[in-house]
Design an enzyme around this catalytic site. Sequence first.
Site, PDB file in Angstrom:
ATOM      1  N   ASP A  39       0.842  -1.207   0.000  1.00 11.01           N
ATOM      2  CA  ASP A  39       0.000   0.000   0.000  1.00 11.01           C
ATOM      3  C   ASP A  39       0.881   1.264   0.000  1.00 11.01           C
ATOM      4  OD1 ASP A  39      -2.781   1.187   0.345  1.00 11.01           O
ATOM      5  OD2 ASP A  39      -1.728   2.058   2.066  1.00 11.01           O
ATOM      6  N   LYS A  99       1.340   4.069  -3.082  1.00 12.53           N
ATOM      7  CA  LYS A  99       1.203   5.519  -2.856  1.00 12.53           C
ATOM      8  C   LYS A  99       2.468   6.261  -3.301  1.00 12.53           C
ATOM      9  CE  LYS A  99      -2.070   4.956   0.939  1.00 12.53           C
ATOM     10  NZ  LYS A  99      -2.200   4.653   2.370  1.00 12.53           N
TER      11      LYS A  99
HETATM   12  N1  LIG Z   1     -10.055   2.542   4.437  1.00 18.82           N
HETATM   13  C1  LIG Z   1      -9.314   3.594   4.192  1.00 18.82           C
HETATM   14  O1  LIG Z   1      -8.861   4.316   5.084  1.00 18.82           O
HETATM   15  C2  LIG Z   1      -8.994   3.953   2.792  1.00 18.82           C
HETATM   16  C3  LIG Z   1      -9.352   3.134   1.756  1.00 18.82           C
HETATM   17  N2  LIG Z   1      -9.034   3.452   0.483  1.00 18.82           N
HETATM   18  C4  LIG Z   1      -9.442   2.539  -0.572  1.00 18.82           C
HETATM   19  O2  LIG Z   1     -10.859   2.421  -0.586  1.00 18.82           O
HETATM   20  C5  LIG Z   1     -11.206   1.169  -1.179  1.00 18.82           C
HETATM   21  C6  LIG Z   1     -12.297   0.498  -0.349  1.00 18.82           C
HETATM   22  O3  LIG Z   1     -11.821   0.198   0.921  1.00 18.82           O
HETATM   23  P1  LIG Z   1     -12.836  -0.373   2.040  1.00 18.82           P
HETATM   24  O4  LIG Z   1     -14.106   0.411   2.022  1.00 18.82           O
HETATM   25  O5  LIG Z   1     -12.070  -0.455   3.270  1.00 18.82           O
HETATM   26  O6  LIG Z   1     -13.125  -1.834   1.459  1.00 18.82           O
HETATM   27  P2  LIG Z   1     -14.319  -2.845   1.839  1.00 18.82           P
HETATM   28  O7  LIG Z   1     -13.783  -4.215   1.656  1.00 18.82           O
HETATM   29  O8  LIG Z   1     -14.928  -2.457   3.132  1.00 18.82           O
HETATM   30  O9  LIG Z   1     -15.419  -2.570   0.706  1.00 18.82           O
HETATM   31  C7  LIG Z   1     -15.251  -2.964  -0.612  1.00 18.82           C
HETATM   32  C8  LIG Z   1     -16.531  -2.686  -1.394  1.00 18.82           C
HETATM   33  O10 LIG Z   1     -16.248  -3.018  -2.747  1.00 18.82           O
HETATM   34  C9  LIG Z   1     -17.298  -3.848  -3.248  1.00 18.82           C
HETATM   35  N3  LIG Z   1     -16.730  -4.717  -4.265  1.00 18.82           N
HETATM   36  C10 LIG Z   1     -15.738  -5.638  -4.119  1.00 18.82           C
HETATM   37  N4  LIG Z   1     -15.464  -6.198  -5.308  1.00 18.82           N
HETATM   38  C11 LIG Z   1     -16.287  -5.621  -6.215  1.00 18.82           C
HETATM   39  C12 LIG Z   1     -16.499  -5.770  -7.614  1.00 18.82           C
HETATM   40  N5  LIG Z   1     -15.798  -6.629  -8.338  1.00 18.82           N
HETATM   41  N6  LIG Z   1     -17.462  -5.018  -8.188  1.00 18.82           N
HETATM   42  C13 LIG Z   1     -18.190  -4.121  -7.475  1.00 18.82           C
HETATM   43  N7  LIG Z   1     -18.043  -3.936  -6.164  1.00 18.82           N
HETATM   44  C14 LIG Z   1     -17.107  -4.670  -5.542  1.00 18.82           C
HETATM   45  C15 LIG Z   1     -17.808  -4.592  -2.036  1.00 18.82           C
HETATM   46  O11 LIG Z   1     -19.138  -4.971  -2.347  1.00 18.82           O
HETATM   47  P3  LIG Z   1     -19.818  -6.379  -1.991  1.00 18.82           P
HETATM   48  O12 LIG Z   1     -20.907  -5.974  -1.051  1.00 18.82           O
HETATM   49  O13 LIG Z   1     -20.313  -6.892  -3.261  1.00 18.82           O
HETATM   50  O14 LIG Z   1     -18.745  -7.258  -1.394  1.00 18.82           O
HETATM   51  C16 LIG Z   1     -17.737  -3.477  -0.981  1.00 18.82           C
HETATM   52  O15 LIG Z   1     -18.874  -2.641  -1.130  1.00 18.82           O
HETATM   53  C17 LIG Z   1      -9.895   0.373  -1.292  1.00 18.82           C
HETATM   54  O16 LIG Z   1      -9.433   0.452  -2.630  1.00 18.82           O
HETATM   55  C18 LIG Z   1      -8.922   1.120  -0.380  1.00 18.82           C
HETATM   56  O17 LIG Z   1      -7.582   1.048  -0.811  1.00 18.82           O
HETATM   57  C19 LIG Z   1      -8.363   4.587   0.161  1.00 18.82           C
HETATM   58  C20 LIG Z   1      -7.982   5.454   1.126  1.00 18.82           C
HETATM   59  C21 LIG Z   1      -8.228   5.186   2.535  1.00 18.82           C
HETATM   60  N1  LIG Z   2      -4.962   0.955   4.241  1.00 15.16           N
HETATM   61  C1  LIG Z   2      -4.584   2.308   3.998  1.00 15.16           C
HETATM   62  C2  LIG Z   2      -5.812   3.144   3.868  1.00 15.16           C
HETATM   63  C3  LIG Z   2      -5.563   4.397   3.178  1.00 15.16           C
HETATM   64  O1  LIG Z   2      -5.045   4.438   2.062  1.00 15.16           O
HETATM   65  C4  LIG Z   2      -3.739   2.829   5.153  1.00 15.16           C
HETATM   66  O2  LIG Z   2      -3.651   2.146   6.154  1.00 15.16           O
HETATM   67  O3  LIG Z   2      -3.158   3.914   5.008  1.00 15.16           O
END
Ligand SMILES: NC(=O)C1=CN([C@@H]2O[C@H](COP(=O)(O)OP(=O)(O)OC[C@H]3O[C@@H](n4cnc5c(N)ncnc54)[C@H](OP(=O)(O)O)[C@@H]3O)[C@@H](O)[C@H]2O)C=CC1
Ligand SMILES: N[C@@H](CC=O)C(=O)O
Length: 355
Positions: A216, A220
């Site tokens: 990750d 970045k």
């Molecule tokens: N958490 C953080 O602090 C940060 C996260 N991010 C990014 O945000 C993104 C999401 O993270 P997070 O919310 O923690 O992840 P989650 O695992 O909580 O959520 C993932 C979501 O994606 C959906 N999904 C998975 N595969 C597919 C697909 N093939 N098609 C459509 N929908 C799909 C899932 O839906 P379903 O209900 O179908 O499983 C679910 O709604 C990641 O890329 C992460 O790197 C970026 C910055 C900070």
């Molecule tokens: N998994 C990431 C979420 C933000 O990009 C982190 O821990 O920084």
Amino acid sequence: MAASSSSSCSGNHKKLVVAVIGYTGGVGSCLLKAMNKIGLEPYALVRSTTMKVGSNNNNNIHDEKEVPTNYDELAESLLQQRNGIPVIADVTASASIQKHYQGWLTKGISVVAANKGIFAGPETNYQALLQAAEIGKCRLLHETTVGAGLPILGTLQGLKASSHEIHTVEGILSGTLAFVLGQVANGKSSLSQAVKEAKALGYTEPDPRDDLNGMDVARKAVILARLAGMNGVELDKMTIESLVPEPLKDCNVEEFMDKLSEHDAAMAEKVAGVEAAGGRLHYAAKVNVKDNKVEVGLLSCEASHPFNNAGPDNMIAITTNFYTRPLVVQGAGAGGDVTATGVLANILECANQPA
Ligand SMILES: NC(=O)C1=CN([C@@H]2O[C@H](COP(=O)(O)OP(=O)(O)OC[C@H]3O[C@@H](n4cnc5c(N)ncnc54)[C@H](OP(=O)(O)O)[C@@H]3O)[C@@H](O)[C@H]2O)C=CC1
Ligand SMILES: N[C@@H](CC=O)C(=O)O
């Protein structure tokens, strides 16, 4: 149109017509809350197997019928919304969705992504996306791919556009690793307990090994390098230091979480060794534009180092020809709400489309 987006937020005559992919996830559910708070209703809600798309039949998108997810139909439906600015917000971690970005952008659908993969993937694919957004005269925004909602990528782009020469961009880019390494310092907590907590706080990637293995941070760093103006930076050419125990590299996420405690003692020993020599462990990145070098890995920092005061925050220092003492951005760089509000800020920026 019942399930369309509010025009009042867009600041012009056109409405933002927003599809949220990944709305059931940690970031996605926070994004829906944030949109609701400012009166911006999503036009479509998409998850891996099914989607709900706005129609004239319901006042509320949540009441729409679930249909199988189909990205061609989704794109067509967004483009058919007259006088609308179509936007797809991708808050998944799925590579398969990112394959559609180029086509969407070329058709004029703006893309807002928290999903990092493609921006750190092969440079030719990334360049193709930038070109597609130019062809489609629309926006491609991914501020939250580095530092979640912190203003890092926009700041970097603003500095470059206003004639700064970027020299270095460095710091702590992982909320998870900052939290975990803070928890294991001085033997406060075990590795496995700290990772569990980071996951519960919504800091980790869907698979926490993507944080612990340095990937990750490396992604970045690649994104920062590209935005800082470097060419030829590729993930597969980088040396990336991993904290994932070798025997747990290939199992599923549940098994990894279950078995991580077997490796607590080894991590505690590593931390104690660094601390005995007067250091504290951090996982840091350094993009050196001048020397054309990108490095990520564990650092042992002495007591007076600013990283030791950052707690679980991200801390990014940008040095330029004018900012010879670095410009520093610090704050929460992970978590559902801060990420979702960063995504929403990018969605709102899409109201200003290129001419
Ligand atoms: N958490 C953080 O602090 C940060 C996260 N991010 C990014 O945000 C993104 C999401 O993270 P997070 O919310 O923690 O992840 P989650 O695992 O909580 O959520 C993932 C979501 O994606 C959906 N999904 C998975 N595969 C597919 C697909 N093939 N098609 C459509 N929908 C799909 C899932 O839906 P379903 O209900 O179908 O499983 C679910 O709604 C990641 O890329 C992460 O790197 C970026 C910055 C900070
Ligand atoms: N998994 C990431 C979420 C933000 O990009 C982190 O821990 O920084």
